[in-house]
Design a protein around this motif. Sequence first.
Motif, short mmCIF file in Angstrom:
data_model
loop_
_atom_site.label_atom_id
_atom_site.label_comp_id
_atom_site.label_asym_id
_atom_site.label_seq_id
_atom_site.Cartn_x
_atom_site.Cartn_y
_atom_site.Cartn_z
N PRO A 147 0.75 -1.19 0.04
CA PRO A 147 -0.24 -0.08 0.04
C PRO A 147 0.76 1.44 -0.07
CG PRO A 147 -0.76 -1.64 1.39
CD PRO A 147 0.37 -2.45 0.91
N LEU A 148 2.05 1.36 0.65
CA LEU A 148 2.83 2.44 0.58
C LEU A 148 3.34 2.48 -0.67
CD1 LEU A 148 4.82 2.03 4.03
CD2 LEU A 148 3.61 4.15 3.25
N VAL A 153 5.42 6.07 -2.51
CA VAL A 153 6.75 6.09 -2.14
C VAL A 153 7.85 5.82 -3.07
CG1 VAL A 153 6.01 5.84 0.36
CG2 VAL A 153 6.78 4.02 -0.79
N PHE A 154 9.22 6.31 -2.86
CA PHE A 154 10.14 5.94 -4.17
C PHE A 154 10.73 4.78 -3.58
CE2 PHE A 154 9.13 10.28 -4.86
CZ PHE A 154 9.60 10.69 -6.08
N GLY A 155 10.63 4.17 -2.49
CA GLY A 155 11.28 2.99 -2.16
C GLY A 155 11.30 2.98 -0.40
N PHE A 156 11.82 2.18 -0.07
CA PHE A 156 11.84 1.65 1.33
C PHE A 156 13.18 2.00 1.92
CE2 PHE A 156 8.39 -0.15 -0.80
CZ PHE A 156 7.22 0.28 0.01
N LYS A 157 13.17 2.05 3.26
CA LYS A 157 14.41 2.17 4.31
C LYS A 157 14.22 1.22 5.32
CE LYS A 157 17.73 5.58 6.54
NZ LYS A 157 18.07 6.66 6.64
N CYS A 158 15.46 0.50 5.68
CA CYS A 158 15.15 -0.24 6.96
C CYS A 158 16.58 -0.22 7.67
CB CYS A 158 14.90 -1.72 6.39
SG CYS A 158 16.16 -2.79 5.71
N PHE A 159 16.58 -0.53 8.88
CA PHE A 159 17.85 -0.83 9.66
C PHE A 159 18.10 -2.20 10.19
CE2 PHE A 159 17.15 3.62 10.03
CZ PHE A 159 18.25 4.35 10.21
N LEU A 160 19.37 -2.58 10.12
CA LEU A 160 19.76 -3.90 10.79
C LEU A 160 20.27 -3.53 12.04
CD1 LEU A 160 21.24 -5.69 7.42
CD2 LEU A 160 18.99 -5.41 8.28
N SER A 161 20.60 -2.41 12.51
CA SER A 161 20.98 -2.19 14.01
C SER A 161 20.11 -1.12 14.42
CB SER A 161 22.19 -1.63 13.96
OG SER A 161 22.55 -0.73 12.95
N PRO A 162 20.04 -0.61 15.71
CA PRO A 162 19.26 0.29 16.16
C PRO A 162 19.22 1.53 15.43
CG PRO A 162 20.25 -0.95 17.94
CD PRO A 162 20.96 -1.24 16.88
N SER A 163 18.09 2.21 15.16
CA SER A 163 17.80 3.49 14.30
C SER A 163 18.07 4.75 15.07
CB SER A 163 16.62 3.39 13.69
OG SER A 163 15.27 3.69 14.57
N GLY A 164 17.99 4.52 16.13
CA GLY A 164 18.01 5.83 17.22
C GLY A 164 16.78 6.21 17.82
N VAL A 165 15.67 5.75 17.19
CA VAL A 165 14.38 6.09 17.52
C VAL A 165 13.38 4.81 17.68
CG1 VAL A 165 14.31 8.34 16.58
CG2 VAL A 165 13.48 6.75 15.17
N GLU A 166 12.64 4.61 18.95
CA GLU A 166 12.01 3.42 19.33
C GLU A 166 10.98 2.93 18.31
OE1 GLU A 166 8.98 3.77 22.80
OE2 GLU A 166 10.83 4.45 23.38
N GLU A 167 10.39 4.01 17.57
CA GLU A 167 9.16 3.71 16.72
C GLU A 167 9.69 3.31 15.30
OE1 GLU A 167 9.94 7.95 16.42
OE2 GLU A 167 9.77 6.68 17.96
N PHE A 168 10.99 3.06 15.15
CA PHE A 168 11.28 2.55 13.92
C PHE A 168 12.65 1.66 14.38
CE2 PHE A 168 13.02 2.62 9.73
CZ PHE A 168 11.90 3.11 8.96
N PRO A 169 11.82 0.43 14.65
CA PRO A 169 12.79 -0.72 15.17
C PRO A 169 13.51 -1.37 13.85
CG PRO A 169 10.62 -1.42 15.25
CD PRO A 169 10.53 0.04 14.97
N ALA A 170 14.51 -1.90 14.21
CA ALA A 170 15.64 -2.66 13.15
C ALA A 170 14.86 -3.78 12.69
CB ALA A 170 16.99 -3.02 13.71
N LEU A 171 15.15 -4.40 11.43
CA LEU A 171 14.64 -5.86 11.00
C LEU A 171 15.75 -6.87 11.59
CD1 LEU A 171 13.42 -5.01 7.48
CD2 LEU A 171 12.23 -5.18 9.43
N ASP A 172 15.29 -7.99 11.95
CA ASP A 172 16.07 -8.92 12.07
C ASP A 172 16.27 -9.74 10.89
OD1 ASP A 172 13.74 -10.80 11.89
OD2 ASP A 172 13.66 -10.89 13.97
N GLN A 173 16.94 -10.81 10.82
CA GLN A 173 17.32 -11.64 9.46
C GLN A 173 15.87 -12.02 8.69
OE1 GLN A 173 20.25 -14.54 9.82
NE2 GLN A 173 21.98 -13.00 9.87
N GLU A 174 15.00 -12.86 9.93
CA GLU A 174 13.74 -13.20 9.40
C GLU A 174 12.91 -11.99 8.76
OE1 GLU A 174 9.73 -15.24 11.04
OE2 GLU A 174 11.36 -15.18 12.20
#
Length: 199
Positions: A147-148, A153-174
Amino acid sequence: MDDTAAVNAGVTLVLRSTRVVTPQGTRPAAVAVAGGTIASVDPHDTAPPPGARVEDLGDDVLLPGLVDTHVHVNDPGRSAWEGFWTATRAAAAGGITTLLDMPLNSLPPTTTADHLRTKQAVARSKAHVDTGFWGGAIPANLKDLRPLHDAGVFGFKCFLSPSGVEEFPALDQEHLARAMAEIAGFGGLLIVHAEDPHH
């Protein structure tokens, strides 16, 4: 009326420089502007249409507006850090005519289509340049990715380590594997903060 007269009819501004950046390379040229839009790119010594204001930039480079694909605007919710009003004014002052806003640091983050619409509404009344948006991929929003994408949206961003803000948590491998499969399914783009906090 010949083609030249038709083009010249609405020209109100001519920007002249010895270094105009064009798709064919950098060259001396005169850029005619009508109604805020480039009407023509002519040889440097072309006579301006009657009544047009001429700005001679000398050797200063004249180039198309730039696109900044990585901006954290933080609006709404944390606009004291940086809001659309100030971020887009600063962009315009630096020659940036389009910016793409990152999905985290604002409240809400751009992780659902509704959150995207909230950010678009805030930007609409404050932006001084064209503004686009990245979506976010977090563990809980797999169902929101398409839906996004469909909402623009132009694409997606994710983190594999803490992003620095709790409402945007990192993704684990799964969750990363699931997000990649979902985004690949509709031909989307994923950018990854791939830092390993343990190394």
